[in-house]
Motif scaffolding. Structure first.
Motif, PDB file in Angstrom:
ATOM      1  N   ARG A 172       0.843  -1.197   0.000  1.00 13.68           N
ATOM      2  CA  ARG A 172       0.000   0.000   0.000  1.00 13.68           C
ATOM      3  C   ARG A 172       0.876   1.245   0.000  1.00 13.68           C
ATOM      4  O   ARG A 172       1.916   1.297   0.670  1.00 13.68           O
ATOM      5  CB  ARG A 172      -0.908  -0.013   1.228  1.00 13.68           C
ATOM      6  CG  ARG A 172      -1.853   1.155   1.344  1.00 13.68           C
ATOM      7  CD  ARG A 172      -2.825   0.927   2.489  1.00 13.68           C
ATOM      8  NE  ARG A 172      -2.155   0.742   3.764  1.00 13.68           N
ATOM      9  CZ  ARG A 172      -1.755   1.755   4.544  1.00 13.68           C
ATOM     10  NH1 ARG A 172      -1.963   3.013   4.164  1.00 13.68           N
ATOM     11  NH2 ARG A 172      -1.169   1.511   5.690  1.00 13.68           N
ATOM     12  N   LEU A 173       0.460   2.258  -0.758  1.00 15.46           N
ATOM     13  CA  LEU A 173       1.150   3.538  -0.781  1.00 15.46           C
ATOM     14  C   LEU A 173       0.513   4.473   0.240  1.00 15.46           C
ATOM     15  O   LEU A 173      -0.710   4.645   0.267  1.00 15.46           O
ATOM     16  CB  LEU A 173       1.086   4.161  -2.180  1.00 15.46           C
ATOM     17  CG  LEU A 173       1.910   3.459  -3.269  1.00 15.46           C
ATOM     18  CD1 LEU A 173       1.713   4.156  -4.604  1.00 15.46           C
ATOM     19  CD2 LEU A 173       3.384   3.438  -2.893  1.00 15.46           C
ATOM     20  N   ASP A 174       1.354   5.062   1.075  1.00 19.20           N
ATOM     21  CA  ASP A 174       0.879   5.950   2.137  1.00 19.20           C
ATOM     22  C   ASP A 174       1.769   7.190   2.145  1.00 19.20           C
ATOM     23  O   ASP A 174       2.654   7.350   1.297  1.00 19.20           O
ATOM     24  CB  ASP A 174       0.935   5.223   3.483  1.00 19.20           C
ATOM     25  CG  ASP A 174       0.059   5.877   4.532  1.00 19.20           C
ATOM     26  OD1 ASP A 174      -0.529   6.923   4.239  1.00 19.20           O
ATOM     27  OD2 ASP A 174      -0.025   5.349   5.656  1.00 19.20           O
ATOM     28  N   LEU A 175       1.561   8.040   3.120  1.00 20.00           N
ATOM     29  CA  LEU A 175       2.400   9.210   3.305  1.00 20.00           C
ATOM     30  C   LEU A 175       3.833   8.780   3.621  1.00 20.00           C
ATOM     31  O   LEU A 175       4.048   7.852   4.408  1.00 20.00           O
ATOM     32  CB  LEU A 175       1.836  10.066   4.450  1.00 20.00           C
ATOM     33  CG  LEU A 175       2.598  11.333   4.817  1.00 20.00           C
ATOM     34  CD1 LEU A 175       2.467  12.363   3.703  1.00 20.00           C
ATOM     35  CD2 LEU A 175       2.045  11.905   6.136  1.00 20.00           C
ATOM     36  N   ALA A 176       4.812   9.421   3.001  1.00 13.83           N
ATOM     37  CA  ALA A 176       6.214   9.111   3.287  1.00 13.83           C
ATOM     38  C   ALA A 176       6.564   9.554   4.700  1.00 13.83           C
ATOM     39  O   ALA A 176       6.028  10.552   5.211  1.00 13.83           O
ATOM     40  CB  ALA A 176       7.122   9.792   2.274  1.00 13.83           C
ATOM     41  N   TYR A 177       7.447   8.822   5.352  1.00 12.82           N
ATOM     42  CA  TYR A 177       7.881   9.167   6.706  1.00 12.82           C
ATOM     43  C   TYR A 177       8.737  10.428   6.661  1.00 12.82           C
ATOM     44  O   TYR A 177       9.338  10.765   5.627  1.00 12.82           O
ATOM     45  CB  TYR A 177       8.652   8.007   7.326  1.00 12.82           C
ATOM     46  CG  TYR A 177       7.759   6.934   7.896  1.00 12.82           C
ATOM     47  CD1 TYR A 177       7.440   6.910   9.252  1.00 12.82           C
ATOM     48  CD2 TYR A 177       7.193   5.965   7.082  1.00 12.82           C
ATOM     49  CE1 TYR A 177       6.603   5.939   9.786  1.00 12.82           C
ATOM     50  CE2 TYR A 177       6.355   4.987   7.599  1.00 12.82           C
ATOM     51  CZ  TYR A 177       6.062   4.969   8.951  1.00 12.82           C
ATOM     52  OH  TYR A 177       5.234   4.015   9.471  1.00 12.82           O
ATOM     53  N   PRO A 178       8.836  11.175   7.762  1.00 12.49           N
ATOM     54  CA  PRO A 178       9.558  12.452   7.758  1.00 12.49           C
ATOM     55  C   PRO A 178      11.052  12.268   7.489  1.00 12.49           C
ATOM     56  O   PRO A 178      11.651  11.263   7.862  1.00 12.49           O
ATOM     57  CB  PRO A 178       9.314  13.013   9.158  1.00 12.49           C
ATOM     58  CG  PRO A 178       8.934  11.836   9.990  1.00 12.49           C
ATOM     59  CD  PRO A 178       8.232  10.886   9.076  1.00 12.49           C
ATOM     60  N   LEU A 179      11.625  13.272   6.858  1.00 15.64           N
ATOM     61  CA  LEU A 179      13.046  13.276   6.509  1.00 15.64           C
ATOM     62  C   LEU A 179      13.754  14.291   7.392  1.00 15.64           C
ATOM     63  O   LEU A 179      13.233  15.376   7.651  1.00 15.64           O
ATOM     64  CB  LEU A 179      13.213  13.643   5.035  1.00 15.64           C
ATOM     65  CG  LEU A 179      14.588  13.433   4.404  1.00 15.64           C
ATOM     66  CD1 LEU A 179      14.884  11.943   4.290  1.00 15.64           C
ATOM     67  CD2 LEU A 179      14.635  14.089   3.034  1.00 15.64           C
ATOM     68  N   THR A 180      14.935  13.952   7.875  1.00 12.70           N
ATOM     69  CA  THR A 180      15.697  14.863   8.721  1.00 12.70           C
ATOM     70  C   THR A 180      17.147  14.886   8.261  1.00 12.70           C
ATOM     71  O   THR A 180      17.662  13.905   7.733  1.00 12.70           O
ATOM     72  CB  THR A 180      15.605  14.453  10.207  1.00 12.70           C
ATOM     73  OG1 THR A 180      16.255  15.443  11.003  1.00 12.70           O
ATOM     74  CG2 THR A 180      16.271  13.105  10.448  1.00 12.70           C
ATOM     75  N   VAL A 181      17.788  16.026   8.450  1.00 14.45           N
ATOM     76  CA  VAL A 181      19.201  16.200   8.111  1.00 14.45           C
ATOM     77  C   VAL A 181      19.877  16.890   9.276  1.00 14.45           C
ATOM     78  O   VAL A 181      19.414  17.947   9.732  1.00 14.45           O
ATOM     79  CB  VAL A 181      19.388  17.042   6.829  1.00 14.45           C
ATOM     80  CG1 VAL A 181      20.877  17.224   6.518  1.00 14.45           C
ATOM     81  CG2 VAL A 181      18.686  16.401   5.657  1.00 14.45           C
ATOM     82  N   GLY A 182      20.975  16.314   9.778  1.00 16.40           N
ATOM     83  CA  GLY A 182      21.739  16.946  10.843  1.00 16.40           C
ATOM     84  C   GLY A 182      21.014  16.921  12.167  1.00 16.40           C
ATOM     85  O   GLY A 182      20.206  16.043  12.447  1.00 16.40           O
ATOM     86  N   SER A 183      21.288  17.922  13.007  1.00 16.63           N
ATOM     87  CA  SER A 183      20.768  17.937  14.366  1.00 16.63           C
ATOM     88  C   SER A 183      19.420  18.628  14.416  1.00 16.63           C
ATOM     89  O   SER A 183      18.966  19.242  13.457  1.00 16.63           O
ATOM     90  CB  SER A 183      21.758  18.637  15.304  1.00 16.63           C
ATOM     91  OG  SER A 183      21.959  19.961  14.857  1.00 16.63           O
ATOM     92  N   ILE A 184      18.801  18.549  15.581  1.00 19.16           N
ATOM     93  CA  ILE A 184      17.487  19.147  15.806  1.00 19.16           C
ATOM     94  C   ILE A 184      17.668  20.499  16.490  1.00 19.16           C
ATOM     95  O   ILE A 184      18.563  20.660  17.317  1.00 19.16           O
ATOM     96  CB  ILE A 184      16.642  18.218  16.700  1.00 19.16           C
ATOM     97  CG1 ILE A 184      16.466  16.879  16.006  1.00 19.16           C
ATOM     98  CG2 ILE A 184      15.283  18.821  17.020  1.00 19.16           C
ATOM     99  CD1 ILE A 184      15.737  16.948  14.691  1.00 19.16           C
TER     100      ILE A 184
END
Length: 619
Positions: A172-184
């Protein structure tokens, strides 16, 4: 097959962070009772990430984005999921995967369970399946991941290698999971809205916000008034277990404490600024701000036993352990811990205790019959439909004809009693005119005769009739319970609240089978989860009375029925039928145990509502 896209855990300040300037897909996961990390949906993960960017030490109310998760809160400082209604706490983690893997593309692989619902695979399995799918492999062996299943892409099915049973599979195609780069980004005050920067207006956030403000005011007052004092002495080895000293911290620099309930007194948190290898902190102890749940087991054990002195002049706040052994409900205790964390107080949060479902082992020689109750077992067989139960004859048996009906509504069809029944033209019975009105003998409620015939025809058709207004039962009501066995005997153990009496144990056992004509889906298989089921009563006069009536209800097939489970949502399965039982022997964590002073009276009322009373049972 190798395991692609395996997540990498890097604990920093209690949360995993990807390497600098390396893009990663973030998947939040929780640990279930089988020690498997289960992923939250992409929508929930986006919500958690939004809260995390605002305050890495705040709390996430999952019900704001998923109605099915209304009871759940994630405490980011302790990295635990908390269920408000039961107090259950489960570890959570923030895991990272390659952006080209399944979660980065929004691809979800699911299997069909027994109830026909679709269940998502664990994320590592989902990634492995997607990798094989993209390489156009005809099948995939999951044994390398610890599962004895084969995946066949041509038929989109999963097969158990041992039982050869197959289940349907889907992609099933759903919303892509969040992408992160580096620190928060650095933490800000909590709670803060994800986009507007304004405080959230939900009741949970308002409660925590107000509590935190009050706590900060109290701490500020204490700092101004409290004179310098030497550190309080450590509790002696024989002191009360489950008591710890909590050090106020306005900077959240202290690590949360995680102590086993039976491991003796918990230790205070490490003072801010202490070196990881200072004398007060062994080499395995976590640095300030780290969550030691993401550390290896040996290091976690070392950090629990680490000793650190409370700085002079800082008042110590004793907090009893929150494992539910005291009079405080686990849900209240767990919420207290989360509020204290929000106020800047490192606190000992322990997992909710497990219910004590069964008594200690009992030998066969110690099992005795229940006094005053003949036998030790009752069996029910398949229902044989009683013939010559014409609906019209049954209704006329319990009704008296009314010549001049009052100007009132019939509560079945909602037409006036003085007019024809609303079932005119829908239901035809020879000799039953649509304008005929009758009065039930005992309760006196009046209905169209045709309306009662229609109501009876849509029911169990067992020869009994129940007044739709007052629920009075005419005749002997029977249910749709599948065939099974009921055993009952005396065991030499006492229930909480009944220390001077032994215990009556009831064991229900119903196997899976095929639904009959009286069930929702005749001819279809039904499941029977959790059998044999053990239930408990005190061996006193009222407890034995309840047992006798439960035996009558069992013989009338009223204890269970076939329907949809309220806990799992599974349909066509055996469920309880409005007669509550106590299934916890030595605790009352779920509300299904003892002590419960009103239970015996309540279950007697429920049995009476089903037409089972002592007078009827004797008759």
């Amino acid at each position: 097959m190798s395991r692609p896209g395996q997540g990498v855990m890097m604990p920093v300040s209690g949360l995993g962070f990807p390497p600098q300037n390396v893009a990663r897909v973030v998947v939040w996961e929780w640990l279930n009772e089988h020690s498997r990390w289960r992923p939250y949906t992409a929508t929930v993960c986006h919500h958690i990430e939004n809260v995390l960017k605002e305050d890495a030490r705040g709390s996430v109310v999952l019900g704001q984005v998923d109605a099915q998760l209304v009871p759940y809160i994630i405490d980011l400082q302790s990295m635990h999921q908390f269920r408000q209604d039961t107090g259950t706490m489960r570890p959570v983690r923030r895991n990272f995967y390659d952006p080209s893997s399944a979660p980065g593309k929004g691809i979800v692989w699911e299997w069909e369970n027994d109830g026909g619902a679709w269940t998502a695979y664990d994320m590592d399995i989902c990634i492995t399946i997607q990798n094989a799918y993209e390489k156009q492999h005809p099948w995939l062996d999951l044994s390398s991941l610890g599962f004895c299943y084969l995946i066949y892409f041509n038929s989109m099915s999963q097969m158990n290698r041992q039982t050869r049973r197959r289940r349907r599979l889907r992609r099933r195609l759903d919303l892509a999971y969040p992408l992160t780069v580096g620190s928060i980004p650095k933490s800000q005050s909590w709670p803060v809205g994800a986009s507007s920067g304004q405080p959230c207006s939900c009741q949970q956030c308002l409660l925590v916000n107000s509590t935190r403000a009050a706590s900060n005011a109290i701490l500020a007052s204490q700092r101004r008034k409290a004179p310098p004092a030497p550190p309080p002495p450590q509790p002696p080895p024989g002191g009360p277990a489950g008591t710890l000293a909590v050090r106020p911290s306005a900077t959240f620099a202290g690590a949360a404490l995680w102590a086993a309930p039976a491991a003796g007194p918990a230790e205070p948190a490490q003072p801010p600024g202490a070196s990881p290898r200072s004398p007060s902190a062994p080499s395995g102890a976590p640095t300030p701000g780290q969550n030691n749940l993401n550390r290896p087991g040996p290091q976690r054990a070392t950090s629990v036993s680490a000793r650190a002195a409370i700085p002079p002049g800082v008042p110590a706040l004793p907090v009893k352990n929150l494992n539910g052994t005291g009079p405080v409900h686990p849900a209240l205790a767990g919420m207290t811990g989360i509020l204290l964390c929000a106020a800047g107080l490192p606190v000992c949060l322990t997992r909710a205790p497990k219910p004590i479902l069964h008594p200690p082992p009992v030998s066969k020689s110690d099992v005795k019959p229940v006094p005053g109750v003949p036998g030790v077992c009752r069996k029910t067989k398949k229902k044989h439909l009683k013939k010559s139960k014409n609906p019209e004859d049954v209704v006329r048996r319990y009704m008296q004809k009314v010549k001049n009906p009052p100007d009132e509504d019939c509560t079945i069809c909602m037409e006036r009693l003085a007019t024809a029944s609303g079932y005119e033209g829908v239901l035809r019975h020879k000799g039953v005119r649509p304008e005929l009105v009758g009065r039930l003998g005992r309760c006196g409620h009046m209905y169209h005769l045709l309306c009662l015939v229609a109501m009876y025809s849509n029911g169990n058709k067992d020869g009994s009739l129940q007044c739709p207004t007052c629920k009075a039962i005419y005749g002997e009501k029977t249910g749709t319970q599948p065939p099974g066995k009921m055993e009952f005997h005396l065991i030499p153990h006492s229930l909480p609240g009944f220390a001077d009496t032994q215990t009556i144990r009831i064991v229900y056992d119903i196997p899976t089978g095929i639904q009959g004509p009286e069930h929702p889906n005749p001819g279809k298989k039904f499941t029977a989860r959790g059998f044999p089921r053990h239930c408990y009563l005190p061996n006193n006069e009222k407890g034995r009375k309840v047992l006798r009536l439960l035996i009558t209800a069992w013989e009338r097939r009223l204890i269970f029925t076939i329907g949809t489970s309220n806990t799992t949502g599974e349909s066509d399965t055996v469920v309880w039928n409005e007669i509550h039982h106590k299934t916890e022997f030595g605790s009352n964590l779920t509300g299904h145990g003892y002590p419960d002073a009103s239970y015996l009276d309540n279950v007697l009322a429920e049995l009476t509502a089903q037409g089972v009373s002592e007078a009827v049972a004797k008759a």
